[in-house]
Structure formats: C-alpha cells, structure tokens
Design a protein around this motif. Structure first.
Motif, PDB file in Angstrom:
ATOM      1  N   GLY A 258      24.266  80.847  62.413  1.00  0.00           N
ATOM      2  CA  GLY A 258      24.223  81.832  63.485  1.00  0.00           C
ATOM      3  C   GLY A 258      25.480  82.676  63.596  1.00  0.00           C
ATOM      4  N   LEU A 259      26.168  82.880  62.491  1.00  0.00           N
ATOM      5  CA  LEU A 259      27.415  83.632  62.503  1.00  0.00           C
ATOM      6  C   LEU A 259      27.170  85.129  62.341  1.00  0.00           C
ATOM      7  CD1 LEU A 259      29.528  81.391  60.082  1.00  0.00           C
ATOM      8  CD2 LEU A 259      29.473  81.314  62.582  1.00  0.00           C
ATOM      9  N   SER A 260      28.013  85.922  62.963  1.00  0.00           N
ATOM     10  CA  SER A 260      27.998  87.357  62.701  1.00  0.00           C
ATOM     11  C   SER A 260      28.616  87.564  61.319  1.00  0.00           C
ATOM     12  CB  SER A 260      28.832  88.099  63.758  1.00  0.00           C
ATOM     13  OG  SER A 260      30.214  87.806  63.568  1.00  0.00           O
ATOM     14  N   GLY A 261      28.511  88.779  60.797  1.00  0.00           N
ATOM     15  CA  GLY A 261      29.105  89.062  59.497  1.00  0.00           C
ATOM     16  C   GLY A 261      30.601  88.835  59.480  1.00  0.00           C
ATOM     17  N   VAL A 262      31.298  89.249  60.542  1.00  0.00           N
ATOM     18  CA  VAL A 262      32.753  89.072  60.625  1.00  0.00           C
ATOM     19  C   VAL A 262      33.101  87.585  60.670  1.00  0.00           C
ATOM     20  CG1 VAL A 262      34.779  89.489  62.100  1.00  0.00           C
ATOM     21  CG2 VAL A 262      33.114  91.314  61.715  1.00  0.00           C
ATOM     22  N   GLU A 263      32.350  86.804  61.433  1.00  0.00           N
ATOM     23  CA  GLU A 263      32.576  85.353  61.496  1.00  0.00           C
ATOM     24  C   GLU A 263      32.294  84.704  60.141  1.00  0.00           C
ATOM     25  OE1 GLU A 263      31.378  84.387  66.134  1.00  0.00           O
ATOM     26  OE2 GLU A 263      29.781  84.753  64.672  1.00  0.00           O
ATOM     27  N   GLU A 264      31.271  85.188  59.464  1.00  0.00           N
ATOM     28  CA  GLU A 264      30.927  84.662  58.138  1.00  0.00           C
ATOM     29  C   GLU A 264      32.069  84.902  57.160  1.00  0.00           C
ATOM     30  OE1 GLU A 264      29.101  82.395  56.184  1.00  0.00           O
ATOM     31  OE2 GLU A 264      27.344  83.369  57.064  1.00  0.00           O
ATOM     32  N   ILE A 265      32.633  86.101  57.194  1.00  0.00           N
ATOM     33  CA  ILE A 265      33.747  86.439  56.303  1.00  0.00           C
ATOM     34  C   ILE A 265      34.921  85.506  56.556  1.00  0.00           C
ATOM     35  CG2 ILE A 265      35.458  88.211  55.744  1.00  0.00           C
ATOM     36  CD1 ILE A 265      33.165  90.281  56.435  1.00  0.00           C
ATOM     37  N   SER A 266      35.287  85.309  57.820  1.00  0.00           N
ATOM     38  CA  SER A 266      36.410  84.416  58.161  1.00  0.00           C
ATOM     39  C   SER A 266      36.157  82.998  57.667  1.00  0.00           C
ATOM     40  CB  SER A 266      36.638  84.381  59.672  1.00  0.00           C
ATOM     41  OG  SER A 266      37.083  85.628  60.114  1.00  0.00           O
ATOM     42  N   ARG A 267      34.950  82.509  57.861  1.00  0.00           N
ATOM     43  CA  ARG A 267      34.612  81.152  57.425  1.00  0.00           C
ATOM     44  C   ARG A 267      34.719  81.029  55.908  1.00  0.00           C
ATOM     45  NH1 ARG A 267      31.601  76.538  58.851  1.00  0.00           N
ATOM     46  NH2 ARG A 267      30.390  75.689  57.125  1.00  0.00           N
ATOM     47  N   LEU A 268      34.156  82.000  55.193  1.00  0.00           N
ATOM     48  CA  LEU A 268      34.179  81.943  53.733  1.00  0.00           C
ATOM     49  C   LEU A 268      35.593  82.067  53.173  1.00  0.00           C
ATOM     50  CD1 LEU A 268      31.040  84.117  52.981  1.00  0.00           C
ATOM     51  CD2 LEU A 268      31.293  81.673  52.510  1.00  0.00           C
ATOM     52  N   GLU A 269      36.393  82.964  53.755  1.00  0.00           N
ATOM     53  CA  GLU A 269      37.738  83.202  53.224  1.00  0.00           C
ATOM     54  C   GLU A 269      38.649  81.987  53.363  1.00  0.00           C
ATOM     55  OE1 GLU A 269      38.836  86.896  55.152  1.00  0.00           O
ATOM     56  OE2 GLU A 269      38.350  87.996  53.310  1.00  0.00           O
ATOM     57  N   ALA A 270      38.290  81.048  54.218  1.00  0.00           N
ATOM     58  CA  ALA A 270      39.084  79.828  54.345  1.00  0.00           C
ATOM     59  C   ALA A 270      39.005  78.962  53.083  1.00  0.00           C
ATOM     60  CB  ALA A 270      38.618  79.030  55.563  1.00  0.00           C
TER      61      ALA A 270
END
Length: 184
Positions: free
Chosen positions: A37-49
């Motif tokens: 249920g992540l927004s695109g911006v939240e998805e990017i932050s999660r993946l970049e970790a």
C-alpha cells in the motif's frame, strides 16, 4: 526444471518471508504477492534502502499511473511469470506480442506494476537463475500514440541488485531469458 518450492527471503525484513510457488498447467511459475500500500515516493525510499533504483525506475514509480497499478496494504494477489521463450523467434518476441500472448492466449490479466518491487525483494539473484530467468518485468499495454512502453524490471545481470526501467518500442524484440509478469 523446478516444479514447485518455497523461497525464503531475508533481504528486507529481519524475519524470513516464505514465498510458496508452483507451476501452472502451462509450466509458468505462480506466486502469491502481498501489497504494501505504498505510494510511489514511499516505494522508492523503501527500495533504495537495499537496492539500486535507476533514475528511470524512480520516474516510473513517481507517475500517477503507478498509483493505479499497486495493491492495498496486506492485499494478496497471484502473479504468474510467463517466460520470454514462449515466443520462440527473437524477431517476434516484442512487447506487444508478449502482452497479446499473456492476455489473450494464456488468459492472464494485466500486470500490476507493484509485482516488480515485491518480487525483487522476494527473489534472490540465485533464485531467478534457478528459475532460468535473467530478469522479471511488468509490461504495460502500449499506446498507439507513442508505440513505447516504460517497463519496470528487476534483473540479476547488474553489479548490484536493482530495480530498473527501460523504454521499449512495440516492434523491438526482448531477450529470451526474461520473465513477464501477469496477474491471475
């Protein structure tokens, strides 16, 4: 050839996340994927970790269209991975022909973009290799106006585990050893 199994990932969360998969009657890998249920911006932050995220993948994940191609938090969907070699001849293995085969011949549903980041987290490079895949991607239907599609993909051929994206023209063939995601 692997017929079914359990894949365990420890890449993202401290506890193991088992993913049970099987092959359907066509021999395609079927997995259950749970949305965040992540927004695109939240998805990017999660993946970049944990992963390299290309500039174009960031751009695609930020588009409004991504918001319409994601799952709700804790929503489970079945994903199927159709191998690129379903279309034998390279010159015929175009995005449009792969979509037509998956949606028409196989009767699958349009791919959900969120399948790509979830599968990147769940499948190691070794597991992709075990399944005979260099990458998995979610093709989106092509528009007549551009004849191009932005394709999110997770591959094992780069130095770091990554989520990338590419532009593909409708007539440009795609490599044989890819897996193309659809929904069931």
């Amino acid at each position: 050839m692997l017929q079914q199994g359990e894949i365990t990932s420890t890449d993202v969360q401290p506890q193991s996340v088992p993913v049970t998969w099987e092959r359907n009657g066509r021999g395609h890998v079927v997995l259950t994927v749970t949305g965040l249920g992540l927004s695109g911006v939240e998805e990017i932050s999660r993946l970049e970790a944990n992963y390299h995220v290309s500039d174009f993948a960031r751009e695609l994940l930020s588009y409004h269209d991504y918001q319409n191609s994601r799952m709700l938090s804790d929503e489970s969907r079945r994903a199927v991975v159709m191998p690129g070699d379903e279309i034998e001849f390279l010159e015929k293995r175009t995005p449009q022909n792969l979509l037509d085969r998956g949606l028409g011949v196989c009767g699958y549903k349009a791919p959900i973009a969120e399948f790509v980041p979830r599968l990147r987290e769940l499948l190691s490079d070794e597991q992709l290799e075990e399944l005979g895949l260099d990458y998995v991607s979610a093709l989106q239907p092509l528009t007549a106006a551009t004849c191009r599609v932005g394709v999110l993909l997770a591959d094992r051929k780069t130095v770091a585990r990554s989520v990338r994206a590419r532009h593909h023209r409708s007539l440009h063939p795609l490599p044989k050893f890819g897996g193309f995601l659809f929904a069931l």
